[in-house]
Design an enzyme around this catalytic site. Structure first.
Site, mmCIF file in Angstrom:
data_model
loop_
_atom_site.group_PDB
_atom_site.id
_atom_site.type_symbol
_atom_site.label_atom_id
_atom_site.label_comp_id
_atom_site.label_asym_id
_atom_site.label_seq_id
_atom_site.Cartn_x
_atom_site.Cartn_y
_atom_site.Cartn_z
ATOM 1 N N ASP A 86 0.850 -1.185 0.000
ATOM 2 C CA ASP A 86 0.000 0.000 0.000
ATOM 3 C C ASP A 86 0.888 1.238 0.000
ATOM 4 O O ASP A 86 2.095 1.140 0.205
ATOM 5 C CB ASP A 86 -0.921 -0.009 1.231
ATOM 6 C CG ASP A 86 -2.144 0.880 1.071
ATOM 7 O OD1 ASP A 86 -2.275 1.570 0.033
ATOM 8 O OD2 ASP A 86 -2.972 0.905 1.995
ATOM 9 N N ASP A 89 0.158 8.716 2.698
ATOM 10 C CA ASP A 89 -0.017 10.131 2.389
ATOM 11 C C ASP A 89 1.183 10.949 2.850
ATOM 12 O O ASP A 89 1.540 11.940 2.223
ATOM 13 C CB ASP A 89 -1.307 10.645 3.034
ATOM 14 C CG ASP A 89 -2.500 9.871 2.512
ATOM 15 O OD1 ASP A 89 -2.719 9.891 1.292
ATOM 16 O OD2 ASP A 89 -3.191 9.226 3.321
ATOM 17 N N LYS A 99 -1.741 7.509 6.805
ATOM 18 C CA LYS A 99 -2.438 6.777 5.756
ATOM 19 C C LYS A 99 -3.917 7.101 5.846
ATOM 20 O O LYS A 99 -4.389 7.601 6.841
ATOM 21 C CB LYS A 99 -2.246 5.265 5.942
ATOM 22 C CG LYS A 99 -0.815 4.826 5.777
ATOM 23 C CD LYS A 99 -0.644 3.334 5.796
ATOM 24 C CE LYS A 99 -1.601 2.541 4.970
ATOM 25 N NZ LYS A 99 -1.811 2.916 3.592
ATOM 26 N N GLU A 108 -7.530 -0.831 5.333
ATOM 27 C CA GLU A 108 -6.070 -0.829 5.218
ATOM 28 C C GLU A 108 -5.423 -1.344 6.497
ATOM 29 O O GLU A 108 -4.508 -2.165 6.450
ATOM 30 C CB GLU A 108 -5.561 0.582 4.924
ATOM 31 C CG GLU A 108 -5.874 1.084 3.539
ATOM 32 C CD GLU A 108 -5.489 2.528 3.320
ATOM 33 O OE1 GLU A 108 -5.450 2.927 2.143
ATOM 34 O OE2 GLU A 108 -5.219 3.261 4.292
ATOM 35 N N LYS A 126 6.164 12.313 -0.777
ATOM 36 C CA LYS A 126 5.436 11.942 0.437
ATOM 37 C C LYS A 126 6.321 11.961 1.679
ATOM 38 O O LYS A 126 5.833 11.841 2.795
ATOM 39 C CB LYS A 126 4.833 10.536 0.288
ATOM 40 C CG LYS A 126 3.923 10.352 -0.920
ATOM 41 C CD LYS A 126 2.597 11.026 -0.737
ATOM 42 C CE LYS A 126 1.693 10.876 -1.938
ATOM 43 N NZ LYS A 126 0.875 9.713 -1.961
#
Length: 187
Positions: A86, A89, A99, A108, A126
């Site tokens: 995954d 952010d 996240k 998630e 990020k």
């Protein structure tokens, strides 16, 4: 960084994650723009059909994987999940993450907890020294939104209801602004 450079970085991060795949595995797949780059690579590199199947954290990723011919499995039917990939952010060099900007927070976290290994793919855009420039998303059940907002305000955050956003679980998102998360592991 311009949009083309950002997309190239996402593709590089996604490509690096391919090294963790092996034939016949069940793959946990997250959601978001970098994961979309990964899903594209799964198709382009022939992995979409070499996997036994996938478990996804969002309906959007599930639809993309299903369109590639990847068998979608229910997490409840698995006894183990070796790998979950995954994005995030925000991320620090200490591997602490924000996240959930894509509104798939609860799923998630559950898939990450089940997986033996979690590989987070992020591009340089990020990476931050201190978490908090990106608002901290919190998934709440609709009936508790106002209560949770009041409680978060007591902790110094400025929660904003992401109106019009309903998670795949039917919940709401509060984006908490104004935080500087310097010691997230102690919180």
């Amino acid at each position: 960084m311009n949009a083309d450079d950002a997309q190239i970085q996402k593709q590089r991060a996604a490509r690096a994650a391919l090294d963790y795949l092996h034939e016949g595995m069940v793959l946990g797949v997250g959601t978001g723009s970098t994961v979309n780059a990964l899903i594209d690579l799964l198709a382009n590199e022939g992995w979409a059909r070499r996997l036994r199947g996938a478990v996804s954290s969002s309906e959007a990723s599930t639809a993309r994987l299903r369109a590639l011919g990847t068998l979608i499995l229910d997490l409840n039917d698995l006894t183990e999940l070796s790998l979950y990939i995954d994005g995030a952010d925000e991320a620090t060099r200490e591997r602490v993450l924000i996240k959930g900007g894509g509104a798939a927070l609860t799923r998630e976290k559950i898939i990450a907890a089940v997986a033996k290994r979690f590989v987070c793919i992020v591009d340089a855009g990020k990476m931050v020294a201190t978490l908090g420039a990106f608002p901290l998303p919190i998934e709440v059940i609709p009936m508790a939104r106002a209560y949770v907002t009041r409680e978060l305000t007591r902790y110094g955050g400025r929660p904003v209801w992401r109106q019009g956003c309903v998670t795949d679980n039917g919940n709401h998102i509060l984006d908490v602004h104004g935080l500087s998360i310097t010691s997230p592991l102690q919180a």
